[in-house]
Every structure is written in structure tokens, then in C-alpha cells.
Design a protein around this motif. Structure first.
Motif, PDB file in Angstrom:
ATOM      1  N   GLY A   1      17.768  13.931   7.940  1.00 19.55           N
ATOM      2  CA  GLY A   1      16.892  13.578   6.832  1.00 19.55           C
ATOM      3  C   GLY A   1      15.544  13.087   7.299  1.00 19.55           C
ATOM      4  N   PHE A   2      14.701  12.807   6.315  1.00 19.73           N
ATOM      5  CA  PHE A   2      13.319  12.425   6.575  1.00 19.73           C
ATOM      6  C   PHE A   2      12.935  11.244   5.699  1.00 19.73           C
ATOM      7  CE2 PHE A   2      14.030  16.813   7.481  1.00 19.73           C
ATOM      8  CZ  PHE A   2      13.389  17.014   8.699  1.00 19.73           C
ATOM      9  N   GLU A   3      12.017  10.444   6.227  1.00 21.15           N
ATOM     10  CA  GLU A   3      11.418   9.367   5.435  1.00 21.15           C
ATOM     11  C   GLU A   3       9.911   9.626   5.390  1.00 21.15           C
ATOM     12  OE1 GLU A   3      14.382   5.662   5.663  1.00 21.15           O
ATOM     13  OE2 GLU A   3      13.541   6.161   7.613  1.00 21.15           O
ATOM     14  N   ILE A   4       9.371   9.560   4.195  1.00 20.44           N
ATOM     15  CA  ILE A   4       7.977   9.937   3.939  1.00 20.44           C
ATOM     16  C   ILE A   4       7.244   8.725   3.374  1.00 20.44           C
ATOM     17  CG2 ILE A   4       6.453  11.494   2.682  1.00 20.44           C
ATOM     18  CD1 ILE A   4       9.078  13.293   2.357  1.00 20.44           C
ATOM     19  N   TYR A   5       6.177   8.315   4.065  1.00 21.91           N
ATOM     20  CA  TYR A   5       5.362   7.183   3.631  1.00 21.91           C
ATOM     21  C   TYR A   5       4.026   7.713   3.141  1.00 21.91           C
ATOM     22  CZ  TYR A   5       8.547   4.732   6.867  1.00 21.91           C
ATOM     23  OH  TYR A   5       9.655   4.254   7.534  1.00 21.91           O
TER      24      TYR A   5
ATOM     25  N   GLN B   1       0.812  -1.222   0.000  1.00 20.23           N
ATOM     26  CA  GLN B   1       0.000   0.000   0.000  1.00 20.23           C
ATOM     27  C   GLN B   1       0.842   1.267   0.000  1.00 20.23           C
ATOM     28  OE1 GLN B   1      -2.927  -0.085   3.196  1.00 20.23           O
ATOM     29  NE2 GLN B   1      -3.051  -2.328   3.053  1.00 20.23           N
ATOM     30  N   TYR B   2       2.049   1.166   0.545  1.00 13.51           N
ATOM     31  CA  TYR B   2       2.876   2.360   0.730  1.00 13.51           C
ATOM     32  C   TYR B   2       3.985   2.482  -0.302  1.00 13.51           C
ATOM     33  CZ  TYR B   2       0.982   3.435   5.370  1.00 13.51           C
ATOM     34  OH  TYR B   2       0.171   3.788   6.410  1.00 13.51           O
ATOM     35  N   GLY B   3       4.216   3.718  -0.727  1.00 15.48           N
ATOM     36  CA  GLY B   3       5.483   4.086  -1.331  1.00 15.48           C
ATOM     37  C   GLY B   3       6.266   4.847  -0.270  1.00 15.48           C
ATOM     38  N   GLN B   4       7.570   4.968  -0.469  1.00 12.22           N
ATOM     39  CA  GLN B   4       8.375   5.653   0.549  1.00 12.22           C
ATOM     40  C   GLN B   4       9.554   6.378  -0.093  1.00 12.22           C
ATOM     41  OE1 GLN B   4      10.082   3.076   3.537  1.00 12.22           O
ATOM     42  NE2 GLN B   4      11.132   4.743   4.557  1.00 12.22           N
ATOM     43  N   LEU B   5       9.750   7.624   0.329  1.00 12.24           N
ATOM     44  CA  LEU B   5      10.913   8.404  -0.083  1.00 12.24           C
ATOM     45  C   LEU B   5      11.797   8.684   1.126  1.00 12.24           C
ATOM     46  CD1 LEU B   5       9.377  11.209  -2.356  1.00 12.24           C
ATOM     47  CD2 LEU B   5      10.547   9.120  -3.098  1.00 12.24           C
ATOM     48  N   ALA B   6      13.107   8.667   0.921  1.00 12.61           N
ATOM     49  CA  ALA B   6      14.055   9.134   1.925  1.00 12.61           C
ATOM     50  C   ALA B   6      14.725  10.386   1.375  1.00 12.61           C
ATOM     51  CB  ALA B   6      15.086   8.058   2.242  1.00 12.61           C
ATOM     52  N   VAL B   7      14.502  11.513   2.036  1.00 14.57           N
ATOM     53  CA  VAL B   7      15.114  12.790   1.652  1.00 14.57           C
ATOM     54  C   VAL B   7      16.218  13.049   2.665  1.00 14.57           C
ATOM     55  CG1 VAL B   7      14.708  15.218   1.146  1.00 14.57           C
ATOM     56  CG2 VAL B   7      12.868  13.549   0.790  1.00 14.57           C
ATOM     57  N   GLN B   8      17.481  13.023   2.219  1.00 15.41           N
ATOM     58  CA  GLN B   8      18.602  12.953   3.150  1.00 15.41           C
ATOM     59  C   GLN B   8      19.670  13.995   2.840  1.00 15.41           C
ATOM     60  OE1 GLN B   8      18.923  10.049   5.689  1.00 15.41           O
ATOM     61  NE2 GLN B   8      16.764  10.461   5.308  1.00 15.41           N
ATOM     62  N   GLY B   9      20.261  14.539   3.912  1.00 14.04           N
ATOM     63  CA  GLY B   9      21.357  15.479   3.745  1.00 14.04           C
ATOM     64  C   GLY B   9      21.140  16.738   4.560  1.00 14.04           C
ATOM     65  N   PRO B  10      22.169  17.568   4.690  1.00 20.17           N
ATOM     66  CA  PRO B  10      22.051  18.777   5.512  1.00 20.17           C
ATOM     67  C   PRO B  10      20.992  19.760   5.039  1.00 20.17           C
ATOM     68  CG  PRO B  10      24.157  18.725   4.307  1.00 20.17           C
ATOM     69  CD  PRO B  10      23.542  17.380   4.175  1.00 20.17           C
ATOM     70  N   GLU B  11      20.584  19.692   3.779  1.00 17.80           N
ATOM     71  CA  GLU B  11      19.541  20.594   3.269  1.00 17.80           C
ATOM     72  C   GLU B  11      18.171  19.921   3.205  1.00 17.80           C
ATOM     73  OE1 GLU B  11      20.921  22.200  -0.449  1.00 17.80           O
ATOM     74  OE2 GLU B  11      22.809  22.893   0.421  1.00 17.80           O
ATOM     75  N   ALA B  12      18.056  18.703   3.750  1.00 22.20           N
ATOM     76  CA  ALA B  12      16.812  17.929   3.644  1.00 22.20           C
ATOM     77  C   ALA B  12      15.629  18.654   4.271  1.00 22.20           C
ATOM     78  CB  ALA B  12      16.992  16.553   4.282  1.00 22.20           C
ATOM     79  N   GLU B  13      15.846  19.267   5.434  1.00 22.75           N
ATOM     80  CA  GLU B  13      14.740  19.962   6.104  1.00 22.75           C
ATOM     81  C   GLU B  13      14.197  21.097   5.240  1.00 22.75           C
ATOM     82  OE1 GLU B  13      14.859  23.101   9.535  1.00 22.75           O
ATOM     83  OE2 GLU B  13      14.955  21.098  10.455  1.00 22.75           O
ATOM     84  N   ALA B  14      15.095  21.912   4.712  1.00 23.27           N
ATOM     85  CA  ALA B  14      14.671  23.039   3.867  1.00 23.27           C
ATOM     86  C   ALA B  14      13.965  22.549   2.612  1.00 23.27           C
ATOM     87  CB  ALA B  14      15.882  23.894   3.495  1.00 23.27           C
ATOM     88  N   VAL B  15      14.438  21.455   2.037  1.00 19.91           N
ATOM     89  CA  VAL B  15      13.831  20.906   0.818  1.00 19.91           C
ATOM     90  C   VAL B  15      12.428  20.362   1.103  1.00 19.91           C
ATOM     91  CG1 VAL B  15      14.013  19.055  -0.893  1.00 19.91           C
ATOM     92  CG2 VAL B  15      16.023  20.440  -0.341  1.00 19.91           C
ATOM     93  N   CYS B  16      12.285  19.616   2.196  1.00 25.88           N
ATOM     94  CA  CYS B  16      10.959  19.066   2.532  1.00 25.88           C
ATOM     95  C   CYS B  16       9.951  20.180   2.799  1.00 25.88           C
ATOM     96  CB  CYS B  16      11.062  18.146   3.747  1.00 25.88           C
ATOM     97  SG  CYS B  16      11.756  16.528   3.375  1.00 25.88           S
ATOM     98  N   GLU B  17      10.421  21.243   3.454  1.00 26.80           N
ATOM     99  CA  GLU B  17       9.520  22.351   3.778  1.00 26.80           C
ATOM    100  C   GLU B  17       9.156  23.158   2.534  1.00 26.80           C
ATOM    101  OE1 GLU B  17       9.134  24.366   7.113  1.00 26.80           O
ATOM    102  OE2 GLU B  17       9.353  22.560   8.324  1.00 26.80           O
ATOM    103  N   SER B  18      10.174  23.512   1.727  1.00 27.54           N
ATOM    104  CA  SER B  18       9.920  24.435   0.610  1.00 27.54           C
ATOM    105  C   SER B  18       9.350  23.740  -0.616  1.00 27.54           C
ATOM    106  CB  SER B  18      11.210  25.170   0.238  1.00 27.54           C
ATOM    107  OG  SER B  18      12.176  24.274  -0.292  1.00 27.54           O
ATOM    108  N   VAL B  19       9.842  22.544  -0.932  1.00 22.60           N
ATOM    109  CA  VAL B  19       9.411  21.855  -2.155  1.00 22.60           C
ATOM    110  C   VAL B  19       8.143  21.040  -1.928  1.00 22.60           C
ATOM    111  CG1 VAL B  19      10.056  20.189  -3.937  1.00 22.60           C
ATOM    112  CG2 VAL B  19      11.782  21.765  -3.022  1.00 22.60           C
ATOM    113  N   LEU B  20       8.087  20.314  -0.814  1.00 23.11           N
ATOM    114  CA  LEU B  20       6.950  19.431  -0.568  1.00 23.11           C
ATOM    115  C   LEU B  20       5.899  20.059   0.336  1.00 23.11           C
ATOM    116  CD1 LEU B  20       8.805  16.015  -0.101  1.00 23.11           C
ATOM    117  CD2 LEU B  20       7.801  16.973  -2.181  1.00 23.11           C
ATOM    118  N   GLY B  21       6.236  21.193   0.949  1.00 23.26           N
ATOM    119  CA  GLY B  21       5.266  21.855   1.816  1.00 23.26           C
ATOM    120  C   GLY B  21       4.969  21.083   3.085  1.00 23.26           C
ATOM    121  N   LEU B  22       5.932  20.277   3.538  1.00 22.27           N
ATOM    122  CA  LEU B  22       5.758  19.485   4.748  1.00 22.27           C
ATOM    123  C   LEU B  22       6.405  20.197   5.934  1.00 22.27           C
ATOM    124  CD1 LEU B  22       6.588  15.940   3.315  1.00 22.27           C
ATOM    125  CD2 LEU B  22       4.325  16.890   3.803  1.00 22.27           C
TER     126      LEU B  22
END
Length: 364
Positions: free
Chosen positions: A195-199, A142-163
């Protein structure tokens, strides 16, 4: 049997990724080259498709007691939103799998397991669940999963994905409603970096991947650098540093085995092994030269007696050193012990070091 494909398979092919079989799936090993993808994660932001991982939901009045029974770490009374790393063990103390346990509620736990072990793990979970008032559900498909990793991961998840994820502490998660989807977002990873993992659903993971690729703020990364990254910071890979025969103590992961909690599968064997002392152990080895030790290569002492074998080895991208993890006899496991590794019939000098060849950079 034909390998499975994740929900991002066509995206990888479209990007020209080199695809390989892994854990029963067709997965990208690299897009450009392992070194540049590795360095993107260490210095900026990389994105991995980890949709091949398995997810099992455990619910019911005895969910916590059941998890305590099958899991080496101690989840008793933990706050909702906490994540635990640990193992499921055989009665012999050997490792069924290493996994993450997410506490979603007092009666609801989410288990994340390794792709190659999904069938084995779920059979083990179902067998043990028969004696508890719980319901288990294999949600891996049922799940897909992304791992967004690295020192800029937080900024990327917030700005690009709106999380909204900047307030998440390390090894915690949140369940969010986002774009009509229910997502699990955790501050976890397998790289030694923040980094973050998104399910989420397959549709959401595909759209999130597209947004990340279009942003230019994240580099697509394959399993090749996922292995070099986890190896450099001393994280184990099931099948190499943990197996059905290898215990967490032998892998140097005793901190995740809580022998002071109530009975769990394998506890007696682990307690006995700890009391009697180990006969073998996973260690780090640094070689003097540039030769690269690989999985299965022999480790020998000064008299050329075989005293172990390499579990994972690389020329470390971040340090430039030729290093490996190896399972060796306990008499040769002490830091500073000189050893040699047989590479293509030639012996190469080395010394026992810590398994962490590069310092982790998690958010404190």
C-alpha cells in the motif's frame, strides 16, 4: 475541548460513516461493517483517512545529528527517499512515541507521529532541538493524508490517481509535482498489505478521495478495521503495546533500537535493560475457544495468579481464531507456555504464540 475534524470529515458523514472520537479527532470507525472493510484490504483495496496523523519537519545543518539524538533507529548516511520506523524515548527507556522518519535531504527530515501524541511529541522535539542547529516546524495542520492499502493498491494509485508509484520499494518515498500540488507518496502502511500513504494539501486529499470513491475500485475503510488489520500482523498501537512506561524491548521491537550507534535519548536505560534481562514482555496468546479477550483483561497462570493483562484482543477476521497480545511476566513469555485469560469472570485456556497471527503481504 471539542475534537478536531479532518479535511474529509464531511465526506465521511456523507457516506454514513459511524464517527467516534480518536486521538482528539472525530474519525470514522466504520462505513458498513468492520469485517467487510477488513477483507477489502486483505483481498483488494481499501482507503483510509489518516489526516489525523502528525507531521513535523526538521531542517538545518545538524538535522541528521538531531534525528539521531531523538530517534532509536539509525538514519546516518541513508539515501534520500528512505523511510525508517523507530521510537523516541524518555531517558528512562519508556516510549514517547513510535514514528516514521522520511529522509528528504541531508539537512531535511520529515517525521510522522501519532495523532494523540502530536502536542506531547512536538514539545519533546522542540525541547531537544534547542541544542542543535535545526529548525522544527509542526506541519500537522497543513497536510491531509490518505492510506491506499491492499493487493490492488498499486494499480488503483496508478490508474485512478495517476500517481507513478510501481517503482517505489517498500519503505521508500518520492516527492512529486502532480496537478499543481507537491505530494509525498510513500510505500508504507499499517495493515500488513502492500500500500501507499499520500500526503498533500487538504484540497488535493479531498479531490483524491472523491476520485477513489467514484472509481468503485477502492472501499472506504474506518479505524475499526485499521486496528484489526494492524493487530493481526503484530504491529503495535501506541497506548496499548507501547507507552510512556513500556520500552521497545518489552514490546519486542528491539530490532528498531540501534544500540551500536552514537548516544541517543534512552540508550543507557535500554542497554541496561538488555544487559539485566527483561522482567515482562508483550506476547501473543491464542485461546482455545471463541471468547474474545479485550484490552485490560487479566492474564493468569495455572494457579490463578495474575501475571499480566491483555493489550489488544480480537476474534481474528483473517484466521477465525480468538487471539490477543498481552503484557506478561517474563517467566510466562516463552512460546508454548499455557496461560489463561479472565473474560467476564470466567477463565479461558490459552497458549503463548508469536504476535504475528497472520503473515504480512508486503511487496518484496
Amino acid at each position: 475541548m471539542e475534537n478536531k475534524k479532518t479535511c474529509l470529515y464531511d465526506k465521511h458523514v456523507g457516506l454514513g460513516a459511524q464517527m467516534v472520537p480518536f486521538g482528539g479527532f472525530e474519525m470514522p470507525i466504520q462505513y458498513t461493517d468492520i469485517k467487510s472493510e477488513h477483507e477489502a484490504v486483505r483481498k483488494a483495496c481499501g482507503v483510509f483517512d489518516v489526516s489525523h496523523m502528525g507531521e513535523v519537519l526538521v531542517t538545518g545543518p545538524e538535522a541528521e545529528a538531531f534525528v539521531q539524538h531523538i530517534f532509536t533507529n539509525d538514519v546516518a548516511g541513508a539515501p534520500v527517499g528512505k523511510i525508517f520506523y523507530g521510537m523516541m524515548l524518555h531517558p528512562t527507556g519508556g516510549t514517547v512515541d513510535d514514528l516514521l522518519v522520511y529522509k528528504m535531504a541531508d539537512d531535511r527530515f520529515f517525521l510522522v507521529i501519532n495523532a494523540a501524541n502530536i502536542d506531547k511529541d512536538y514539545a519533546h522535539i522542540v525541547e531537544q532541538a534547542a541544542r542543535f542547529d535545526v529548525v522544527t516546524e509542526n506541519q500537522s495542520d497543513q497536510y491531509g493524508q490518505l492510506a491506499v492499502q491492499g493487493p490492488e493498491a498499486e494499480a488503483v494509485c496508478e490508474s485512478v490517481l495517476g500517481l507513478a508509484c510501481k517503482d517505489l520499494a517498500f519503505y521508500t518515498f518520492t516527492t512529486v509535482e502532480h496537478e499543481g500540488e507537491t505530494l509525498i507518496v510513500s510505500r508504507t502502511g499499517y495493515t500488513g498489505e502492500d500500500g501507499f500513504e499520500i500526503y498533500g494539501s487538504h484540497d488535493y486529499i479531498r479531490s483524491a478521495w472523491d476520485a477513489l470513491m467514484a472509481s468503485g475500485k477502492a472501499v472506504p475503510c474506518g479505524l475499526g478495521c485499521r486496528d484489526t488489520l494492524r493487530f493481526e500482523v503484530g504491529l503495535p498501537l501506541y497506548g496499548d503495546e507501547l507507552t510512556d512506561e513500556l520500552t521497545p524491548l518489552e514490546a519486542g521491537l528491539g530490532i528498531f533500537v540501534k544500540l551500536d550507534k552514537d548516544d541517543f535519548i534512552g540508550k543507557e536505560a535500554i542497554a541496561r535493560q538488555k544487559a539485566e534481562g527483561l522482567t515482562r514482555k508483550i506476547v501473543g496468546i491464542e485461546l482455545a475457544g471463541r471468547a474474545i479477550p479485550r484490552h485490560g483483561y487479566e492474564v493468569v497462570d495455572e494457579n490463578e495468579n495474575v501475571i499480566g493483562e491483555v493489550t489488544t484482543g480480537y476474534s481474528s477476521i483473517s484466521t477465525g481464531k480468538s487471539v490477543c497480545m498481552a503484557l506478561v511476566d517474563i517467566a510466562h513469555a516463552k512460546l508454548g507456555t499455557p496461560l489463561r485469560v479472565r473474560i467476564h469472570r470466567k477463565l479461558h485456556e490459552g497458549v503463548v504464540t508469536k504476535k504475528r497471527f497472520y503473515e504480512k503481504n508486503y511487496k518484496k
